[in-house]
Design a protein around this motif. Structure first.
Motif, mmCIF file in Angstrom:
data_model
loop_
_atom_site.group_PDB
_atom_site.id
_atom_site.type_symbol
_atom_site.label_atom_id
_atom_site.label_comp_id
_atom_site.label_asym_id
_atom_site.label_seq_id
_atom_site.Cartn_x
_atom_site.Cartn_y
_atom_site.Cartn_z
ATOM 1 N N GLU A 187 -3.292 60.360 27.171
ATOM 2 C CA GLU A 187 -3.573 59.203 28.031
ATOM 3 C C GLU A 187 -2.545 58.096 27.830
ATOM 4 N N THR A 188 -2.219 57.827 26.568
ATOM 5 C CA THR A 188 -1.251 56.773 26.274
ATOM 6 C C THR A 188 0.137 57.169 26.754
ATOM 7 N N ALA A 189 0.481 58.456 26.607
ATOM 8 C CA ALA A 189 1.770 58.942 27.091
ATOM 9 C C ALA A 189 1.884 58.746 28.603
ATOM 10 N N ALA A 190 0.782 58.937 29.303
ATOM 11 C CA ALA A 190 0.798 58.738 30.754
ATOM 12 C C ALA A 190 1.089 57.274 31.087
ATOM 13 N N SER A 191 0.530 56.353 30.313
ATOM 14 C CA SER A 191 0.808 54.929 30.531
ATOM 15 C C SER A 191 2.278 54.621 30.285
ATOM 16 N N LEU A 192 2.830 55.209 29.218
ATOM 17 C CA LEU A 192 4.240 54.977 28.900
ATOM 18 C C LEU A 192 5.151 55.556 29.982
ATOM 19 N N VAL A 193 4.835 56.754 30.447
ATOM 20 C CA VAL A 193 5.637 57.368 31.511
ATOM 21 C C VAL A 193 5.576 56.515 32.777
ATOM 22 N N GLY A 194 4.410 55.939 33.046
ATOM 23 C CA GLY A 194 4.293 55.039 34.198
ATOM 24 C C GLY A 194 5.217 53.844 34.080
ATOM 25 N N LEU A 195 5.334 53.288 32.878
ATOM 26 C CA LEU A 195 6.237 52.154 32.657
ATOM 27 C C LEU A 195 7.697 52.575 32.789
ATOM 28 N N VAL A 196 8.031 53.767 32.272
ATOM 29 C CA VAL A 196 9.405 54.278 32.379
ATOM 30 C C VAL A 196 9.788 54.454 33.844
ATOM 31 N N CYS A 197 8.890 55.041 34.612
ATOM 32 C CA CYS A 197 9.185 55.285 36.032
ATOM 33 C C CYS A 197 9.275 53.977 36.817
ATOM 34 N N GLY A 274 33.358 51.674 55.439
ATOM 35 C CA GLY A 274 34.009 51.681 56.748
ATOM 36 C C GLY A 274 33.062 51.615 57.924
ATOM 37 N N VAL A 275 31.820 51.205 57.705
ATOM 38 C CA VAL A 275 30.880 51.091 58.812
ATOM 39 C C VAL A 275 31.347 49.965 59.743
ATOM 40 N N PRO A 276 31.450 50.208 61.055
ATOM 41 C CA PRO A 276 31.919 49.184 61.989
ATOM 42 C C PRO A 276 31.080 47.911 61.892
ATOM 43 N N GLY A 277 31.755 46.785 61.887
ATOM 44 C CA GLY A 277 31.059 45.510 61.824
ATOM 45 C C GLY A 277 30.541 45.145 60.442
ATOM 46 N N ASP A 278 30.907 45.948 59.442
ATOM 47 C CA ASP A 278 30.397 45.730 58.084
ATOM 48 C C ASP A 278 31.554 45.496 57.123
ATOM 49 N N ALA A 279 32.562 44.746 57.572
ATOM 50 C CA ALA A 279 33.777 44.568 56.787
ATOM 51 C C ALA A 279 33.520 43.841 55.477
ATOM 52 N N SER A 280 32.453 43.051 55.421
ATOM 53 C CA SER A 280 32.177 42.289 54.209
ATOM 54 C C SER A 280 31.385 43.077 53.188
ATOM 55 N N GLY A 281 30.981 44.287 53.535
ATOM 56 C CA GLY A 281 30.164 45.075 52.619
ATOM 57 C C GLY A 281 30.979 45.752 51.543
ATOM 58 N N TRP A 282 30.309 46.250 50.536
ATOM 59 C CA TRP A 282 30.979 46.950 49.442
ATOM 60 C C TRP A 282 30.048 48.018 48.875
ATOM 61 N N ASP A 283 30.647 49.010 48.262
ATOM 62 C CA ASP A 283 29.889 50.074 47.607
ATOM 63 C C ASP A 283 29.590 49.688 46.170
ATOM 64 N N PHE A 284 28.462 50.146 45.696
ATOM 65 C CA PHE A 284 28.062 49.882 44.312
ATOM 66 C C PHE A 284 27.341 51.099 43.756
ATOM 67 N N SER A 285 27.646 51.435 42.505
ATOM 68 C CA SER A 285 26.996 52.572 41.844
ATOM 69 C C SER A 285 26.410 52.134 40.509
ATOM 70 N N LEU A 286 25.192 52.561 40.250
ATOM 71 C CA LEU A 286 24.578 52.331 38.944
ATOM 72 C C LEU A 286 25.186 53.287 37.930
ATOM 73 N N ARG A 287 25.397 52.798 36.718
ATOM 74 C CA ARG A 287 25.990 53.632 35.679
ATOM 75 C C ARG A 287 25.020 54.700 35.202
ATOM 76 N N LYS A 288 23.744 54.355 35.070
ATOM 77 C CA LYS A 288 22.753 55.330 34.605
ATOM 78 C C LYS A 288 21.351 54.811 34.887
ATOM 79 N N ILE A 289 20.391 55.731 34.860
ATOM 80 C CA ILE A 289 18.979 55.389 34.943
ATOM 81 C C ILE A 289 18.324 55.836 33.645
ATOM 82 N N TYR A 290 17.644 54.934 32.969
ATOM 83 C CA TYR A 290 16.990 55.265 31.708
ATOM 84 C C TYR A 290 15.670 55.987 31.979
ATOM 85 N N SER A 291 15.436 57.069 31.255
ATOM 86 C CA SER A 291 14.193 57.826 31.456
ATOM 87 C C SER A 291 13.738 58.466 30.148
#
Length: 327
Positions: A187-197, A274-291
């Motif tokens: 039961e407690t592990a389920a609570s912890l997994v919920g927090l991780v997710c 390169g989406v038309p009309g979106d010249a001010s946009g930029w790409d971003f990537s997360l380094r990792k997801i903790y799990s």
């Protein structure tokens, strides 16, 4: 800190009698600096994750004092494990090669930390070993299993976000350490997994991706436009960082925008350059997801609770690439 002989962590409600070396460390600049660095990083702009790295550090000390009260070396390691963090914590990790782990190891071997350790008969090398992967440490084990550092992070973040259902002190009473990892009943592990997710979903949400992507861009522009070096950036506090961004002509306007008009940010999962009309946009990537996964009754979660393992495995489907723009 350290003026009172006993510190009680407000989350875990663990009273900790501070050792002389712990008092001395808490009075050094690298430890005091953590009081002015937010644990939640740039997401503090858009959420209530406003507690500091020092609050988290003291929480980890409390956990070590609870599980291993006589292990002086592990207690010291708990206090210094985050001293290398950059302003806004993980926000600038990897920028210009900055790595908070490497910076922390350098600080351990330099003034004022090293002399304090030596004065109390502790070598910096022994502390480094206590933070290492071999043998696995319950403080920082990197096996994918839940360690004490991440336990405090998940529970403290859950409290700040209002998603913590269990009383932390009661939760702690149901946890054990086995093979340098946190073990819980089903039961407690389920609570912890919920927090991780929930934490993983926070990291991949607008609340985190938008502010982090903007502030990383601003930091890059600050380094390119001023004589501030990456090493100097790394040792700023959060207030000093914002002051530097406000003082720089190249970052001043957008620095104000991200703090006072973050609602104008648009975040879309996936990369779409390169989406038309979106010249001010930029790409971003997360380094990792903790799990990190807890043990369930001392056994790996995929064996003892496969349904919980499936919840953690589902986190792999979360997008880690995004398109961000100002509206």
């Amino acid at each position: 800190m350290g003026l009172s002989p006993v510190f009680t962590d407000p989350l875990w409600r663990i009273p900790v009698r501070l050792n002389p070396v712990e008092v001395a460390l808490l009075r050094t600049e690298p430890l005091r600096r953590l009081h002015f660095v937010t644990h939640g990083g740039a997401s503090t702009i858009s959420t209530l994750q406003s507690y500091s790295r020092l609050e988290h550090t003291l929480g980890v000390l409390a956990l070590v004092a609870h599980f291993r009260p006589e292990d002086e070396l592990l207690r010291v390691a708990a206090l210094v494990h985050d001293i290398g963090h950059l302003p806004l914590s993980h926000t600038f990790e990897g920028l210009s090669g900055l790595d908070h782990h490497a910076i922390g190891l350098q600080l351990l071997r330099a003034d004022p930390i090293r002399p304090v350790l030596e004065e109390h008969g502790i070598s910096a090398g022994a502390v480094v070993a206590a933070l290492g992967a071999q043998p696995p440490s319950p403080l920082t084990n990197r096996s994918g299993l839940l360690n004490l550092d991440h336990l405090d992070s998940y529970v403290r973040s859950g409290r700040a976000a209002g998603r913590l259902d269990a009383d932390p002190a009661a939760l702690l009473g149901r946890l054990r350490l086995k093979d340098a990892a946190v073990s819980a009943d089903r039961e407690t592990a389920a609570s912890l997994v919920g927090l991780v997710c929930a934490e993983a979903r926070l990291h991949t949400s607008w609340d985190n991706v938008g502010p982090v992507s903007v502030v990383r861009r601003l930091a890059r522009r600050l380094l390119d436009s001023t004589d501030l070096a990456p090493a100097g950036l790394a040792r700023l506090t959060d207030p000093q960082l914002w002051s530097a961004l406000d003082a720089c002509e190249a970052t001043r306007v957008e620095s104000a925008m991200i703090r006072y008009e973050p609602h104008r940010l648009k975040v879309t999962a996936g990369s779409a350059p390169g989406v038309p009309g979106d010249a001010s946009g930029w790409d971003f990537s997360l380094r990792k997801i903790y799990s990190s996964e807890p043990l369930v009754d001392g056994r790996r979660i995929e064996v003892s609770a496969p349904e919980l393992a499936a919840e953690l495995d589902a986190l792999k489907s979360l997008s880690t690439t995004f398109r961000v723009r100002w509206d």
